[in-house]
Design a protein around this motif. Structure first.
Motif, PDB file in Angstrom:
ATOM      1  N   SER A   3     -41.513  -0.134 -54.002  1.00  0.00           N
ATOM      2  CA  SER A   3     -41.566  -0.382 -52.385  1.00  0.00           C
ATOM      3  C   SER A   3     -43.074   0.159 -52.027  1.00  0.00           C
ATOM      4  N   ILE A   4     -43.700  -0.504 -51.010  1.00  0.00           N
ATOM      5  CA  ILE A   4     -44.908  -0.145 -50.201  1.00  0.00           C
ATOM      6  C   ILE A   4     -44.656   0.039 -48.760  1.00  0.00           C
ATOM      7  N   VAL A   5     -44.662   1.240 -48.259  1.00  0.00           N
ATOM      8  CA  VAL A   5     -44.370   1.352 -46.854  1.00  0.00           C
ATOM      9  C   VAL A   5     -45.712   1.350 -46.210  1.00  0.00           C
ATOM     10  N   LEU A   6     -46.016   0.895 -45.111  1.00  0.00           N
ATOM     11  CA  LEU A   6     -47.222   0.787 -44.321  1.00  0.00           C
ATOM     12  C   LEU A   6     -46.866   1.348 -43.005  1.00  0.00           C
ATOM     13  N   ILE A   7     -47.823   2.201 -42.491  1.00  0.00           N
ATOM     14  CA  ILE A   7     -47.641   2.819 -41.255  1.00  0.00           C
ATOM     15  C   ILE A   7     -49.116   2.672 -40.571  1.00  0.00           C
ATOM     16  N   GLY A   8     -49.163   2.612 -39.604  1.00  0.00           N
ATOM     17  CA  GLY A   8     -50.333   2.830 -38.687  1.00  0.00           C
ATOM     18  C   GLY A   8     -50.281   2.464 -37.265  1.00  0.00           C
ATOM     19  N   PRO A   9     -51.230   2.434 -36.605  1.00  0.00           N
ATOM     20  CA  PRO A   9     -51.291   2.248 -35.027  1.00  0.00           C
ATOM     21  C   PRO A   9     -51.304   0.687 -34.851  1.00  0.00           C
ATOM     22  N   PRO A  10     -50.952   0.350 -33.515  1.00  0.00           N
ATOM     23  CA  PRO A  10     -50.928  -0.832 -33.295  1.00  0.00           C
ATOM     24  C   PRO A  10     -52.472  -1.717 -33.683  1.00  0.00           C
ATOM     25  N   GLY A  11     -52.338  -2.885 -34.242  1.00  0.00           N
ATOM     26  CA  GLY A  11     -53.681  -3.278 -34.615  1.00  0.00           C
ATOM     27  C   GLY A  11     -54.230  -3.151 -36.031  1.00  0.00           C
ATOM     28  N   ALA A  12     -53.706  -2.030 -36.568  1.00  0.00           N
ATOM     29  CA  ALA A  12     -54.229  -1.556 -37.880  1.00  0.00           C
ATOM     30  C   ALA A  12     -53.785  -2.723 -38.930  1.00  0.00           C
ATOM     31  N   VAL A  69     -48.452   4.045 -47.381  1.00  0.00           N
ATOM     32  CA  VAL A  69     -49.544   3.843 -47.244  1.00  0.00           C
ATOM     33  C   VAL A  69     -50.021   3.829 -45.532  1.00  0.00           C
ATOM     34  N   ALA A  70     -51.160   4.569 -45.309  1.00  0.00           N
ATOM     35  CA  ALA A  70     -51.468   4.686 -43.834  1.00  0.00           C
ATOM     36  C   ALA A  70     -52.819   3.665 -43.768  1.00  0.00           C
ATOM     37  N   LEU A  71     -52.408   2.619 -42.698  1.00  0.00           N
ATOM     38  CA  LEU A  71     -53.639   2.046 -42.429  1.00  0.00           C
ATOM     39  C   LEU A  71     -54.416   2.476 -41.039  1.00  0.00           C
ATOM     40  N   ILE A  72     -55.554   2.794 -41.201  1.00  0.00           N
ATOM     41  CA  ILE A  72     -56.381   3.153 -39.885  1.00  0.00           C
ATOM     42  C   ILE A  72     -57.361   2.204 -39.535  1.00  0.00           C
ATOM     43  N   GLY A 115     -59.250   2.039 -16.008  1.00  0.00           N
ATOM     44  CA  GLY A 115     -60.083   2.846 -17.255  1.00  0.00           C
ATOM     45  C   GLY A 115     -59.057   3.957 -17.864  1.00  0.00           C
ATOM     46  N   ASN A 116     -58.137   4.263 -16.948  1.00  0.00           N
ATOM     47  CA  ASN A 116     -57.325   5.054 -17.240  1.00  0.00           C
ATOM     48  C   ASN A 116     -56.239   4.859 -18.328  1.00  0.00           C
ATOM     49  N   VAL A 117     -55.709   3.592 -18.090  1.00  0.00           N
ATOM     50  CA  VAL A 117     -54.897   2.891 -19.115  1.00  0.00           C
ATOM     51  C   VAL A 117     -55.636   2.930 -20.721  1.00  0.00           C
ATOM     52  N   HIS A 118     -56.864   2.584 -20.617  1.00  0.00           N
ATOM     53  CA  HIS A 118     -57.632   2.335 -21.852  1.00  0.00           C
ATOM     54  C   HIS A 118     -57.895   3.892 -22.310  1.00  0.00           C
ATOM     55  N   HIS A 119     -58.074   4.823 -21.701  1.00  0.00           N
ATOM     56  CA  HIS A 119     -58.081   6.271 -22.143  1.00  0.00           C
ATOM     57  C   HIS A 119     -56.958   6.555 -22.760  1.00  0.00           C
ATOM     58  N   GLN A 120     -55.725   6.430 -22.173  1.00  0.00           N
ATOM     59  CA  GLN A 120     -54.363   6.858 -22.599  1.00  0.00           C
ATOM     60  C   GLN A 120     -53.955   6.111 -24.083  1.00  0.00           C
ATOM     61  N   LEU A 162     -53.862   6.111 -29.791  1.00  0.00           N
ATOM     62  CA  LEU A 162     -54.116   5.607 -31.226  1.00  0.00           C
ATOM     63  C   LEU A 162     -54.570   6.768 -32.203  1.00  0.00           C
ATOM     64  N   GLN A 163     -55.256   7.852 -31.607  1.00  0.00           N
ATOM     65  CA  GLN A 163     -55.766   8.843 -32.429  1.00  0.00           C
ATOM     66  C   GLN A 163     -54.773   9.794 -32.705  1.00  0.00           C
ATOM     67  N   ALA A 164     -53.666  10.034 -32.019  1.00  0.00           N
ATOM     68  CA  ALA A 164     -52.705  10.719 -32.226  1.00  0.00           C
ATOM     69  C   ALA A 164     -51.955  10.139 -33.239  1.00  0.00           C
ATOM     70  N   ARG A 165     -51.650   9.018 -33.278  1.00  0.00           N
ATOM     71  CA  ARG A 165     -50.734   8.121 -34.024  1.00  0.00           C
ATOM     72  C   ARG A 165     -51.535   8.075 -35.629  1.00  0.00           C
ATOM     73  N   GLN A 166     -52.727   7.642 -35.586  1.00  0.00           N
ATOM     74  CA  GLN A 166     -53.731   7.770 -36.828  1.00  0.00           C
ATOM     75  C   GLN A 166     -53.481   8.976 -37.475  1.00  0.00           C
ATOM     76  N   GLU A 167     -53.638   9.851 -36.791  1.00  0.00           N
ATOM     77  CA  GLU A 167     -53.490  11.395 -37.344  1.00  0.00           C
ATOM     78  C   GLU A 167     -52.300  11.576 -38.088  1.00  0.00           C
ATOM     79  N   ARG A 168     -50.914  11.303 -37.339  1.00  0.00           N
ATOM     80  CA  ARG A 168     -49.859  11.406 -37.970  1.00  0.00           C
ATOM     81  C   ARG A 168     -49.359  10.465 -39.293  1.00  0.00           C
ATOM     82  N   CYS A 169     -49.948   9.389 -39.004  1.00  0.00           N
ATOM     83  CA  CYS A 169     -49.964   8.273 -40.279  1.00  0.00           C
ATOM     84  C   CYS A 169     -50.590   8.971 -41.461  1.00  0.00           C
ATOM     85  N   GLN A 170     -51.788   9.412 -41.249  1.00  0.00           N
ATOM     86  CA  GLN A 170     -52.567  10.231 -42.413  1.00  0.00           C
ATOM     87  C   GLN A 170     -51.787  11.309 -42.933  1.00  0.00           C
ATOM     88  N   GLU A 171     -51.060  11.986 -42.089  1.00  0.00           N
ATOM     89  CA  GLU A 171     -50.099  13.271 -42.707  1.00  0.00           C
ATOM     90  C   GLU A 171     -49.150  12.808 -43.613  1.00  0.00           C
TER      91      GLU A 171
END
Length: 188
Positions: free
Chosen positions: A8-17, A113-116, A137-142, A147-156
């Protein structure tokens, strides 16, 4: 790998990866079933994946998502599959413990496997690159912070990290298969 051992291969990654699309490409080339968490949760809620988060409150969705993710991992471990988890479910500690356990055991039959992807590409893939009012603009920033937090967690949690910024799902799928074959051959 012995013939009776599931792979099995488990893929994790943020939305759009690309977890769903890369998972489909891997499943097609490797002859493995694809278990897509977003699709499975939406089916259990009686809706489509794009509407599932608005049909029920997010807390209820995340609970259903984590429970379904654990079931999909159990099924993959027993039968072999490509599992497209994404990253929203990674807020559940039970699921993270399960993935960490898989990584620490370094089983040759199940790899995480983390997709970033570059943030600007993720924004485009998620429809956040259109001209917007200053108020959005605030929505985009959030979204970027999430995304950054999720990518870091996926890589861990991953055995392998693959950047999908400049690849098609088929190319990314082939890269995953090739990289995993070097670490732990799936073919006897």
């Amino acid at each position: 790998m012995s013939p009776d051992e599931s792979r099995s291969i488990v893929l994790i990654g943020p939305p759009g990866a690309g977890c769903s699309s890369v998972g489909s490409a891997i499943g097609a080339t490797e002859g493995l079933p694809v278990l897509d968490l977003a699709r499975s949760v939406a089916d259990s809620l009686g809706t489509s994946p794009d509407l599932a988060l608005v049909v029920v409150p997010e807390v209820e969705y995340r609970r259903a998502e984590a429970d379904m993710a654990l079931r999909l991992l159990d099924r993959a471990a027993a039968e072999g599959a490509v599992v497209a988890l994404g990253s929203g479910c990674l807020s559940d500690s039970r699921l993270c413990e399960r993935l960490e356990g898989v990584r620490l055991r370094a089983t040759h039959s199940l790899r995480v496997v983390a997709l970033i992807c570059a943030t600007r590409v993720l924004a485009t893939r998620n429809g956040l690159d259109a001209p917007r009012s200053v108020g959005l603009g605030n929505v985009h920033h959030q979204f970027v912070q999430m995304l950054q937090a999720r990518q870091e967690r996926c890589q861990e949690l991953a055995d392998l990290v693959l950047d999908t910024t400049a690849t098609t799902p088929e190319e990314a799928g082939e890269e995953v298969v090739q990289a995993l074959a070097q670490v732990s051959p799936f073919h006897s």
